[in-house]
Structure formats: structure tokens, C-alpha cells
Design a protein around this motif. Sequence first.
Motif, mmCIF file in Angstrom:
data_model
loop_
_atom_site.group_PDB
_atom_site.id
_atom_site.type_symbol
_atom_site.label_atom_id
_atom_site.label_comp_id
_atom_site.label_asym_id
_atom_site.label_seq_id
_atom_site.Cartn_x
_atom_site.Cartn_y
_atom_site.Cartn_z
ATOM 1 N N THR A 96 -52.322 -25.908 9.846
ATOM 2 C CA THR A 96 -51.769 -24.951 8.907
ATOM 3 C C THR A 96 -52.816 -23.934 8.500
ATOM 4 N N SER A 97 -52.356 -22.755 8.152
ATOM 5 C CA SER A 97 -53.210 -21.701 7.609
ATOM 6 C C SER A 97 -52.347 -20.889 6.659
ATOM 7 N N PHE A 98 -52.645 -20.991 5.366
ATOM 8 C CA PHE A 98 -51.799 -20.390 4.344
ATOM 9 C C PHE A 98 -52.491 -19.216 3.655
ATOM 10 N N SER A 99 -51.737 -18.175 3.423
ATOM 11 C CA SER A 99 -52.230 -17.066 2.613
ATOM 12 C C SER A 99 -52.281 -17.525 1.158
ATOM 13 N N PRO A 100 -53.406 -17.378 0.477
ATOM 14 C CA PRO A 100 -53.520 -17.910 -0.881
ATOM 15 C C PRO A 100 -52.712 -17.145 -1.925
ATOM 16 N N ARG A 101 -52.315 -15.915 -1.627
ATOM 17 C CA ARG A 101 -51.565 -15.119 -2.599
ATOM 18 C C ARG A 101 -50.266 -14.631 -1.968
ATOM 19 N N LEU A 102 -49.448 -15.573 -1.608
ATOM 20 C CA LEU A 102 -48.205 -15.257 -0.913
ATOM 21 C C LEU A 102 -47.101 -14.952 -1.916
ATOM 22 N N SER A 103 -46.423 -13.826 -1.726
ATOM 23 C CA SER A 103 -45.308 -13.480 -2.602
ATOM 24 C C SER A 103 -44.110 -14.369 -2.299
ATOM 25 N N PRO A 104 -43.254 -14.612 -3.282
ATOM 26 C CA PRO A 104 -42.058 -15.420 -3.019
ATOM 27 C C PRO A 104 -41.046 -14.643 -2.188
ATOM 28 N N ILE A 105 -40.160 -15.372 -1.545
ATOM 29 C CA ILE A 105 -39.052 -14.770 -0.810
ATOM 30 C C ILE A 105 -37.759 -15.366 -1.340
ATOM 31 N N SER B 24 -50.993 -28.805 20.000
ATOM 32 C CA SER B 24 -50.992 -28.482 18.576
ATOM 33 C C SER B 24 -49.856 -27.537 18.224
ATOM 34 N N LEU B 25 -49.343 -27.718 17.016
ATOM 35 C CA LEU B 25 -48.357 -26.825 16.411
ATOM 36 C C LEU B 25 -49.026 -26.192 15.205
ATOM 37 N N ARG B 26 -49.042 -24.888 15.137
ATOM 38 C CA ARG B 26 -49.721 -24.188 14.049
ATOM 39 C C ARG B 26 -48.709 -23.414 13.214
ATOM 40 N N LEU B 27 -48.737 -23.628 11.907
ATOM 41 C CA LEU B 27 -47.887 -22.916 10.958
ATOM 42 C C LEU B 27 -48.792 -22.033 10.109
ATOM 43 N N GLU B 28 -48.573 -20.740 10.155
ATOM 44 C CA GLU B 28 -49.462 -19.801 9.476
ATOM 45 C C GLU B 28 -48.647 -18.786 8.688
ATOM 46 N N THR B 29 -49.019 -18.574 7.440
ATOM 47 C CA THR B 29 -48.343 -17.584 6.601
ATOM 48 C C THR B 29 -49.315 -16.466 6.257
ATOM 49 N N GLU B 30 -48.762 -15.269 6.014
ATOM 50 C CA GLU B 30 -49.594 -14.132 5.641
ATOM 51 C C GLU B 30 -48.739 -13.059 4.985
ATOM 52 N N THR C 32 -44.240 -7.437 3.293
ATOM 53 C CA THR C 32 -43.377 -8.528 3.753
ATOM 54 C C THR C 32 -44.183 -9.810 3.888
ATOM 55 N N VAL C 33 -43.461 -10.918 3.896
ATOM 56 C CA VAL C 33 -44.059 -12.236 4.087
ATOM 57 C C VAL C 33 -43.780 -12.675 5.525
ATOM 58 N N ARG C 34 -44.836 -13.061 6.220
ATOM 59 C CA ARG C 34 -44.691 -13.396 7.638
ATOM 60 C C ARG C 34 -45.076 -14.856 7.881
ATOM 61 N N LEU C 35 -44.311 -15.489 8.757
ATOM 62 C CA LEU C 35 -44.590 -16.863 9.178
ATOM 63 C C LEU C 35 -44.749 -16.899 10.689
ATOM 64 N N HIS C 36 -45.868 -17.440 11.141
ATOM 65 C CA HIS C 36 -46.110 -17.659 12.572
ATOM 66 C C HIS C 36 -45.948 -19.153 12.856
ATOM 67 N N THR D 15 -45.177 -18.260 20.414
ATOM 68 C CA THR D 15 -45.290 -17.946 18.991
ATOM 69 C C THR D 15 -43.999 -17.313 18.507
ATOM 70 N N PHE D 16 -43.388 -17.925 17.489
ATOM 71 C CA PHE D 16 -42.238 -17.333 16.815
ATOM 72 C C PHE D 16 -42.746 -16.633 15.553
ATOM 73 N N ILE D 17 -42.315 -15.409 15.347
ATOM 74 C CA ILE D 17 -42.768 -14.603 14.218
ATOM 75 C C ILE D 17 -41.570 -14.290 13.327
ATOM 76 N N LEU D 18 -41.584 -14.855 12.117
ATOM 77 C CA LEU D 18 -40.516 -14.634 11.141
ATOM 78 C C LEU D 18 -41.058 -13.752 10.026
ATOM 79 N N GLU D 19 -40.288 -12.763 9.628
ATOM 80 C CA GLU D 19 -40.734 -11.848 8.588
ATOM 81 C C GLU D 19 -39.634 -11.689 7.552
ATOM 82 N N PHE D 20 -39.993 -11.818 6.274
ATOM 83 C CA PHE D 20 -39.026 -11.733 5.179
ATOM 84 C C PHE D 20 -39.500 -10.717 4.147
ATOM 85 N N PRO D 21 -38.567 -10.009 3.520
ATOM 86 C CA PRO D 21 -38.973 -9.113 2.426
ATOM 87 C C PRO D 21 -39.436 -9.914 1.230
#
Length: 407
Positions: free
Chosen positions: A234-243, A270-276, A287-291, A350-356
Motif C-alpha cells: 500500500t501507498s497512501f496519500s496522507p492528505r486525501l480528500s473525501p469522495i 504483489s498487488l499494490r494499492l496506491e492513492t493520491e 481529483t482523488v486517484r486510486l491505482h 494497472t487499473f486507474i480509478l479517479e473520483f471528484p
Amino acid sequence: MTVRRQAEERFSLLTEHVRDVVLVLDVHGRITFTSASVDEATGYSREVVQDSDLMDLVHPEDRAELRRQLTELAENPDEMMWTRCRILTRTGEERHLESIACNRLAHPGVEGIVMVSRDVTSRLALEGHLREAAKMEAVGRLAAGVAHDFNNLLTVIRAQADLLMIDLDPPDPIREEIELIASTASKAANLTAQLLAFGREQVLRPQLVNLNEIIEDMLPFLKKPLGSHVQIETSFSPRLSPIKIDKGHLEQVILNLALNARDALPSGGSLRLETEMVAPKEEAAPTVRLHVSDDGIGMDAKTRDRIFEPFFTTKVERGGTGLGLASSYGIVLQSGGTMEVASEVGQGTTFILEFPRRGRGCPGGYGADRVGAEPRRSGTYTSSWWWKTTPTCGTSWNARSCETAIA
């Protein structure tokens, strides 16, 4: 100056700034005149194309038919024809041209077949996308309609099974059979939910959620279906806005992507979940993105282009329904987001999901609202860490729902 030379100079002046390609062919298909636009269309200079055979530019599979059409046209003075063919550019790229040709072989100022061609590659691609979109919409409506009706029947089956089990003690042999009926109906209900998600007609209950927290809450329950041979990073953005999204459906999307990664890692990986947070482009909002990435076998272009199609599956032998990614795609789009995939054979997926975003990030950074939690920005998940945290809010994700979704 000869009449022919005068005509060529006049043609050059008239077609100098015309984007369509204008050619004049002799009776054998040799190019006797070409407009300046041939350079942009083919990558070859005007001088190279001049006096060459038209068929040298045409795709080998289309040469016979075009030659037949031009031969027939040459036998009919002043006649016109419409045709479409593919050409190969200097770089080997395949382009589609629509052409109108007119027989002016008998005209003293022309003495050739005049062909005006337009590059329609982009238009044909757009038409293909529109046809595909219309087809998918029709299939989605059909699937959603069937799912609604089928779900009504399942409701009756499940209710009757529950009523029957009320009067039956666990040792009763009939109870086991009725439990099988109830569990099968539950699995069928999950299938109808995927159909509704694909048709984008499922009932959503959106709420503000933190993507980091959703993933953290799911980690313990992902380990079992993924198996010990798949390592979760995992790799998480420490200041992620809510969706704003339906929490249960978002969990379903993440699970579907995780299971897809598992199938791409038959020998482990390995499976990697990353937010930014993604910086805005021009006046667009952040936007909030999930890889969701794996280092598995990957996909070729043909598979990649069809990955979100309903009922398309590469898991026929394992009983795949072809609805997992299609329903995930429907959920994301219905929630106002986008979903894309990047993959190459042997290079993983890699699947790239993006949310407002629907607000600002947590001032204290990710994990500040959790009691007893040590904020984790990135790393490899281990089950021992999970038991050290105590979420302040409940989650709809649990082992039973995970098992139902997997089934």
C-alpha cells in the motif's frame, strides 16, 4: 507552354492549401499529379509520390479491389465512383481514405483520372465508439431489466427458505438442503447486483468516505481470497480528500480488481494499492486517484480493449461470468468517476480509478481520526498491524460479504 503544363500549374495553385489529397492518375494507375497535402497524409514528399504507382501506397489487402474499380472507371468516360481503402504511411501506420474519382482521360487539359481523397481514420474510430456505446447501452438496459425481475423471484425464494428454517432444528437433515437453497439464492442475488451495476441502474446510497480508510478496513479480508502467494503493498496519500460514493459498492469494486490481480499472478507476486491527490488541470477541480497494480502476466491489446465488456472473460474454464470488471466500470461511472486500464504482456496491469473530491483532506493527515492507530503512509500489509487499530466508525465490509462476493 503546353496545355498540359498549364493545367498542372493551375491545379497546383488551386490545391495548394486544400487538406484533401488530389491526385491525377493515368490509365495504368500511375500518379501524374498530386497536391501538396499528400505529404501530411502519407508522410512521403510530393516529389517521391509523383510518377509512382498508386498501388504502392495502398494496403496490400485493398489493392485488388481498388485496381478493379479504377479499371472499370477507365472504360467509362466522364463517369464517377466512390471508394474507400486503406493506405500505409511512410512510418507503416494504417490510415483510411474515402475517395471520389472521375474519369477525365479524354479531357485535353487533364488526360487522367482525378481522385480526391480524405483521411477518415478518426471519424471511423469515433463511429465505432458510438456504435459500441449504443450496443452497450442496449445490453445494459436488457441486463438491468432481467436483473430486476429475477431479483423479485429470488426475494420470494429466500423469504420462503428463511421461514422454513425457523421450524427446523440444526440436526434436521432437511435444514441442510434448505440452507443450500438459501445460500444459492444469495449468490444469485449477488449476480443480479452485478448486472444492475453494469446497467448503472442499481440503487446507490452515496456518502462521504475516505478512500484510505476503506482500503485499510478491507486489507484483512483480502488476504484470504488472494492467498499467501500474493503480497499486498500500500501507498497512501496522507492528505486525501473525501469522495462521495456508495461504500459497499466501492468495496465491491476494489474486491473485483483484487481478484482480477490474483488471477494474473498464478505463480505469486504483489498487488499494490496506491492513492493520491491529482492536481487540477486548468480550471478543473482536484481529483482523488486510486491505482490498483499487479506485476502479473498482463494483457495483450486485443484483451485490453475488451476488458470492460459485459460477459467477456478469459476465465471460461474457471466459470467466470465476465461481469466483475463490467459491473465495477458501471459503478465507477455512475458515481461520477472514471476507470482506465494500462497493461502489457509480461509487464503487469494497472487499473486507474479517479473520483471528484468532495471536500478538503484531513488537517492532521491520514489516520488522525483513528483511535490508537499509527498512521501508515506506505508499506506491506501484515495482519498483526490490523489488530492494533480501532476504527472510530463502523464498516459495511466483513468476512461474510467478502465470501458472498467471491462466490
